[in-house]
Motif scaffolding. Structure first.
Motif, PDB file in Angstrom:
ATOM      1  N   GLY A 284      10.182  -1.581  16.954  1.00  0.00           N
ATOM      2  CA  GLY A 284      10.716  -1.290  15.628  1.00  0.00           C
ATOM      3  C   GLY A 284      10.298  -2.311  14.591  1.00  0.00           C
ATOM      4  N   PHE A 285      10.820  -2.113  13.383  1.00  0.00           N
ATOM      5  CA  PHE A 285      10.486  -2.926  12.216  1.00  0.00           C
ATOM      6  C   PHE A 285      11.703  -3.770  11.824  1.00  0.00           C
ATOM      7  N   SER A 286      11.514  -5.066  11.713  1.00  0.00           N
ATOM      8  CA  SER A 286      12.623  -5.954  11.365  1.00  0.00           C
ATOM      9  C   SER A 286      13.031  -5.768   9.911  1.00  0.00           C
ATOM     10  N   ARG A 287      14.215  -6.252   9.582  1.00  0.00           N
ATOM     11  CA  ARG A 287      14.689  -6.202   8.208  1.00  0.00           C
ATOM     12  C   ARG A 287      13.764  -7.017   7.300  1.00  0.00           C
ATOM     13  N   ASP A 288      13.240  -8.143   7.788  1.00  0.00           N
ATOM     14  CA  ASP A 288      12.301  -8.932   6.986  1.00  0.00           C
ATOM     15  C   ASP A 288      11.072  -8.105   6.620  1.00  0.00           C
ATOM     16  N   GLN A 289      10.542  -7.370   7.594  1.00  0.00           N
ATOM     17  CA  GLN A 289       9.346  -6.565   7.323  1.00  0.00           C
ATOM     18  C   GLN A 289       9.668  -5.423   6.359  1.00  0.00           C
ATOM     19  N   LEU A 290      10.808  -4.786   6.537  1.00  0.00           N
ATOM     20  CA  LEU A 290      11.178  -3.688   5.649  1.00  0.00           C
ATOM     21  C   LEU A 290      11.432  -4.182   4.227  1.00  0.00           C
ATOM     22  N   ASN A 291      12.022  -5.353   4.091  1.00  0.00           N
ATOM     23  CA  ASN A 291      12.226  -5.927   2.756  1.00  0.00           C
ATOM     24  C   ASN A 291      10.882  -6.226   2.085  1.00  0.00           C
ATOM     25  N   TRP A 292       9.961  -6.759   2.881  1.00  0.00           N
ATOM     26  CA  TRP A 292       8.607  -7.024   2.367  1.00  0.00           C
ATOM     27  C   TRP A 292       7.948  -5.710   1.931  1.00  0.00           C
ATOM     28  N   LEU A 293       8.048  -4.666   2.767  1.00  0.00           N
ATOM     29  CA  LEU A 293       7.455  -3.378   2.435  1.00  0.00           C
ATOM     30  C   LEU A 293       8.068  -2.802   1.165  1.00  0.00           C
ATOM     31  N   ASP A 294       9.371  -2.946   1.017  1.00  0.00           N
ATOM     32  CA  ASP A 294      10.052  -2.466  -0.187  1.00  0.00           C
ATOM     33  C   ASP A 294       9.476  -3.128  -1.430  1.00  0.00           C
ATOM     34  N   GLY A 295       9.206  -4.435  -1.330  1.00  0.00           N
ATOM     35  CA  GLY A 295       8.620  -5.150  -2.454  1.00  0.00           C
ATOM     36  C   GLY A 295       7.206  -4.692  -2.764  1.00  0.00           C
ATOM     37  N   VAL A 296       6.411  -4.475  -1.713  1.00  0.00           N
ATOM     38  CA  VAL A 296       5.031  -4.003  -1.900  1.00  0.00           C
ATOM     39  C   VAL A 296       5.024  -2.630  -2.570  1.00  0.00           C
ATOM     40  N   LEU A 297       5.893  -1.731  -2.094  1.00  0.00           N
ATOM     41  CA  LEU A 297       5.927  -0.385  -2.656  1.00  0.00           C
ATOM     42  C   LEU A 297       6.489  -0.370  -4.075  1.00  0.00           C
ATOM     43  N   SER A 298       7.434  -1.247  -4.355  1.00  0.00           N
ATOM     44  CA  SER A 298       7.969  -1.332  -5.717  1.00  0.00           C
ATOM     45  C   SER A 298       6.882  -1.740  -6.703  1.00  0.00           C
ATOM     46  N   LEU A 299       6.046  -2.689  -6.300  1.00  0.00           N
ATOM     47  CA  LEU A 299       4.946  -3.121  -7.158  1.00  0.00           C
ATOM     48  C   LEU A 299       3.914  -2.001  -7.324  1.00  0.00           C
ATOM     49  N   SER A 300       3.679  -1.247  -6.253  1.00  0.00           N
ATOM     50  CA  SER A 300       2.743  -0.122  -6.349  1.00  0.00           C
ATOM     51  C   SER A 300       3.293   0.973  -7.258  1.00  0.00           C
ATOM     52  N   ASP A 301       4.610   1.213  -7.201  1.00  0.00           N
ATOM     53  CA  ASP A 301       5.228   2.149  -8.138  1.00  0.00           C
ATOM     54  C   ASP A 301       4.957   1.714  -9.578  1.00  0.00           C
ATOM     55  N   LYS A 302       5.178   0.434  -9.826  1.00  0.00           N
ATOM     56  CA  LYS A 302       5.005  -0.112 -11.178  1.00  0.00           C
ATOM     57  C   LYS A 302       3.555  -0.004 -11.635  1.00  0.00           C
ATOM     58  N   ASN A 303       2.622  -0.243 -10.717  1.00  0.00           N
ATOM     59  CA  ASN A 303       1.193  -0.241 -11.061  1.00  0.00           C
ATOM     60  C   ASN A 303       0.560   1.142 -10.944  1.00  0.00           C
ATOM     61  N   GLU A 304       1.380   2.138 -10.626  1.00  0.00           N
ATOM     62  CA  GLU A 304       0.907   3.519 -10.487  1.00  0.00           C
ATOM     63  C   GLU A 304      -0.223   3.634  -9.459  1.00  0.00           C
ATOM     64  N   GLU A 305      -0.024   2.974  -8.325  1.00  0.00           N
ATOM     65  CA  GLU A 305      -0.968   3.052  -7.211  1.00  0.00           C
ATOM     66  C   GLU A 305      -0.527   4.136  -6.233  1.00  0.00           C
ATOM     67  N   ARG A 306      -1.481   4.679  -5.506  1.00  0.00           N
ATOM     68  CA  ARG A 306      -1.183   5.514  -4.359  1.00  0.00           C
ATOM     69  C   ARG A 306      -1.282   4.640  -3.112  1.00  0.00           C
ATOM     70  N   VAL A 307      -0.444   4.936  -2.123  1.00  0.00           N
ATOM     71  CA  VAL A 307      -0.350   4.062  -0.950  1.00  0.00           C
ATOM     72  C   VAL A 307      -0.479   4.874   0.337  1.00  0.00           C
ATOM     73  N   LEU A 308      -1.329   4.395   1.231  1.00  0.00           N
ATOM     74  CA  LEU A 308      -1.417   4.891   2.603  1.00  0.00           C
ATOM     75  C   LEU A 308      -0.839   3.817   3.514  1.00  0.00           C
ATOM     76  N   ILE A 309       0.155   4.175   4.325  1.00  0.00           N
ATOM     77  CA  ILE A 309       0.752   3.251   5.288  1.00  0.00           C
ATOM     78  C   ILE A 309       0.226   3.584   6.673  1.00  0.00           C
ATOM     79  N   VAL A 310      -0.153   2.564   7.435  1.00  0.00           N
ATOM     80  CA  VAL A 310      -0.616   2.779   8.807  1.00  0.00           C
ATOM     81  C   VAL A 310       0.217   1.939   9.770  1.00  0.00           C
ATOM     82  N   SER A 311       0.454   2.516  10.946  1.00  0.00           N
ATOM     83  CA  SER A 311       1.274   1.894  11.978  1.00  0.00           C
ATOM     84  C   SER A 311       0.848   2.492  13.309  1.00  0.00           C
ATOM     85  N   HIS A 312       1.025   1.771  14.403  1.00  0.00           N
ATOM     86  CA  HIS A 312       0.731   2.397  15.688  1.00  0.00           C
ATOM     87  C   HIS A 312       1.751   3.483  16.002  1.00  0.00           C
TER      88      HIS A 312
END
Length: 339
Positions: free
Chosen positions: A206-234
């Motif tokens: 699974g994904f730790s709370r630290d990682q999910l908080n980091w991801l939330d920040g990355v996606l928030s910045l992408s929302d602001k910058n109007e980026e499209r995002v592809l997420i990859v995971s095993h």
């Protein structure tokens, strides 16, 4: 795999392959002995993919290797380093940089500390702006192949008993989570005959709370910058894109986080060797699970090239991997999602 039926030039293309699981041993079977595994010939299928990417009229900007690059049997034969060197030599001739995702078989062969120092750590330098969470040894990062498109690599075994020393806090916390949902003596055996509870097995994580908080920040910045995002995971996270036994332990947390952001267009994973696909109509996110090389016969193939445009991605598949059109807007102009 060389051509795309959509005529206009893409923003970029990339190659994708999952679950190679190479080992210099005779063919065998999966854990339940229901599917044949082709350990040696998986290397030839990787070579087929590499040759196709190299021949492509539009060279890929990068390659995504979605985890389980060598099989856990290598550890039993004391051949982990040799097997990895064999596969990495083949990947070194790819026409673009390879980004590696870590799966359960990486941790069957190597500790997390070893992987962090290995060639399978494709994360960018700390000062590049694409680094992962500041805390712990989480293998997560992001990069932009083009200014308005971001790729995020996640660590699906951040919370896991795999790759951790038995005496560590991380190991014991993960073991407690696993035993809370799975009372079997063999923790690789699912706790239920059917349903989502089957995901609580030792070979998942699974994904730790630290990682999910980091991801939330990355996606928030992408929302602001109007980026499209592809997420990859095993590990996949949507229950309709895979069998329940292949889901991440806290898949619902990831789905909720993705749903809170408008920038994510696709979540791509491996692990389920049968592959899978689901378009989440609530979030608009495409959940794509790539077929595994390891369970593909020697005369077959399982890989693809993804062509990325302003409003869509097109997966040009080879062999078991089907062609697929992924539109970024919802509802689409028509209901045709698969080509």
């Amino acid at each position: 795999m060389e051509s795309c039926p959509i005529e206009d030039a893409p923003l970029f293309t990339f190659g994708v392959i999952a679950d190679i699981q190479y080992a210099d041993i005779d063919d065998g079977f999966n854990y339940t002995r229901t599917k044949r595994r082709y350990y040696r010939s998986s290397l030839q299928l990787l070579m087929n993919a590499r040759e196709s990417w190299s021949r492509s009229a539009v060279k890929p900007s990068f390659i995504l290797q979605l985890g389980d690059i060598i099989d856990g049997f290598n550890k039993q034969h004391d051949s982990s380093d040799q097997a990895l060197d064999t596969v990495m030599r083949e990947l070194s001739t790819c026409p673009a940089q390879v980004h590696h995702v870590w799966g359960n078989h990486e941790f069957y062969n190597f500790s997390r500390d070893t992987l962090m120092k290995s060639k399978l750590n494709s994360s960018p330098p700390c000062d590049s702006g694409g680094g992962g969470p500041d805390t712990g040894d989480i293998y997560a990062y992001h990069f932009n192949p083009t200014p308005k498109f971001k790729i995020v690599v996640l660590d699906a075994y951040d919370v896991s008993v795999l790759g951790r020393t038995v005496s560590s806090v991380q190991y014991n916390n993960a073991l407690n989570i696993l035993k809370e949902h799975n009372s079997n003596e063999d923790l690789n055996h699912p706790p239920a005959e059917e349903g989502i509870k089957r995901k609580f097995v030792k070979f998942n994580g699974g994904f730790s709370r630290d990682q999910l908080n980091w991801l939330d920040g990355v996606l928030s910045l992408s929302d602001k910058n109007e980026e499209r995002v592809l997420i990859v995971s095993h590990l996949p996270v949507h229950p309709l894109s895979t069998e329940p036994i292949c889901l991440a332990w806290n898949s619902e947390d990831v789905l909720a986080l993705i749903g809170a952001h408008g920038c994510v267009v696709c979540f791509m994973a491996g692990h389920d060797h049968n592959g899978g696909y689901h378009h989440d109509r609530d979030s608009g996110v495409h959940h794509l699970t790539l077929e595994g090389v390891i369970e593909t016969p020697p005369d077959g193939d399982a890989s693809g090239t993804v062509w990325v445009y302003e409003d869509r991605m097109f997966l040009k598949g080879s062999g078991r991997t089907a062609d697929r059109l992924l539109l970024f807007t919802w509802p689409p102009p028509d209901e045709t999602q698969i080509m």
